[in-house]
Design a protein around this motif. Structure first.
Motif, PDB file in Angstrom:
ATOM      1  N   SER A 181      14.604  52.093  34.412  1.00 54.26           N
ATOM      2  CA  SER A 181      14.392  53.331  35.169  1.00 54.26           C
ATOM      3  C   SER A 181      12.952  53.802  34.995  1.00 54.26           C
ATOM      4  N   PRO A 182      12.261  54.174  36.092  1.00 57.64           N
ATOM      5  CA  PRO A 182      10.864  54.625  35.970  1.00 57.64           C
ATOM      6  C   PRO A 182      10.749  55.872  35.091  1.00 57.64           C
ATOM      7  N   PHE A 183       9.831  55.817  34.119  1.00 57.54           N
ATOM      8  CA  PHE A 183       9.560  56.963  33.262  1.00 57.54           C
ATOM      9  C   PHE A 183       8.342  57.734  33.769  1.00 57.54           C
ATOM     10  N   MET A 184       7.318  56.989  34.198  1.00 53.47           N
ATOM     11  CA  MET A 184       6.104  57.615  34.713  1.00 53.47           C
ATOM     12  C   MET A 184       5.391  56.654  35.646  1.00 53.47           C
ATOM     13  N   ARG A 185       4.869  57.210  36.744  1.00 56.05           N
ATOM     14  CA  ARG A 185       3.969  56.451  37.594  1.00 56.05           C
ATOM     15  C   ARG A 185       2.605  57.107  37.499  1.00 56.05           C
ATOM     16  N   LEU A 186       1.605  56.302  37.220  1.00 62.09           N
ATOM     17  CA  LEU A 186       0.249  56.791  37.014  1.00 62.09           C
ATOM     18  C   LEU A 186      -0.690  56.051  37.960  1.00 62.09           C
TER      19      LEU A 186
END
Length: 283
Positions: A181-186
């Protein structure tokens, strides 16, 4: 503020503690007291000032407040005295320069640095711990790898702000315990000038050898290293892993699933201006 400035100068090795103490002593000796000004301008008698000073030592209250409570001065008169006091007071920085303890350029550089830090702290207060970690990690890498300070300036409005940038690189950090599951997109958005300077500083590419593909590789590596900082930071939690950075032509391709979670922050550096995009879809 004086002690804050003095402490900052000491921490930077520009001033000694004894020099700061000398400057503070001079400041206390030369700056006029409110009671002295009240006598000078005929607003109070010497006896009235002495009476207020006696009360002030007993209850630790400001001179002007006591004078108003006892109807010796009104609010406008107190403000007038405060303005005069301010105009005559010697600032700590001016004393340090006059005494030869620091140079004017050192004082200006320190004050500008403190101002930038205050602006950054105000901006960062609006983000959670993980988002702050991402921005601080990029700052560290700009300073270390690009030899250029990175200063965040303001939150930007999407998608209009992206019109100034030709390139957008994105890395996704996932939580391995939640089925990737995505935690952060930077993301980093930059124009041609910033991309070329990043490539030159990061990879040592001369301007005549500039290649867009190599420059994008440098931008991706910058994001990969930033992800490493984020993953290793205790505030972000365990079991995080990065997915390799990719170039994105349209930010909606990446952020369409959670546009309300997206933050866009502009930054300035000596090698160009850019935009950092952060979203945390799992929050």
């Amino acid at each position: 503020m004086p002690s804050f400035l003095g402490t900052a100068l000491i921490e930077r090795g520009l001033l000694s503690e004894s020099q700061l103490q000398q400057a503070l002593d001079i400041q206390r000796q030369t700056n006029p007291l409110l009671g002295e000004l009240a006598i000078e301008y005929g607003l109070l008698t010497s006896q009235q000032v002495e009476d207020i000073n006696t009360i002030q030592r007993q209850i630790n209250q400001r001179f002007g407040d006591i004078a108003q409570e006892r109807a010796l001065l009104n609010a406008d008169q107190v403000q007038q005295l405060l303005d005069i006091q301010q105009s005559r007071s010697l600032r700590l920085g001016d004393i340090l320069i006059r005494e030869g303890f620091i140079s004017q350029s050192a004082l200006i550089d320190t004050l500008q640095s403190l101002q930038r830090e205050a602006e950054k702290n105000y901006l960062f207060d609006q983000f959670n711990a993980a988002q702050q970690c991402a921005l601080e990690s990029l700052e560290k890498l700009f300073n270390r790898m690009m030899k250029s300070a990175c200063k965040y300036t303001q939150i930007a409005t999407l998608p209009q702000c992206l019109e100034n940038y030709q390139y957008l690189m994105t890395i996704t950090i996932v939580d391995a315990t939640k089925q990737q599951s995505p935690f952060m997109r930077l993301s980093l958005a930059c124009n041609d000038e910033l991309l070329m300077n990043i490539a030159s500083s990061f990879l040592g590419i001369a301007s005549e050898d500039y290649d867009e593909d190599l420059a994008l590789d440098a931008l991706g590596e910058l994001l990969n290293m930033t992800a490493g900082y984020i993953i290793s930071d205790p505030s972000t939690g365990p079991n995080l892993a990065p997915i390799p950075a990719t170039t994105t032509k349209d930010f909606q391709e990446v952020y369409l699933d959670d546009p309300k979670q997206l933050l866009a922050v502009t930054f300035d550096s000596q090698i160009g201006e850019g935009l950092t995009l952060i979203s945390q879809p799992s929050l």
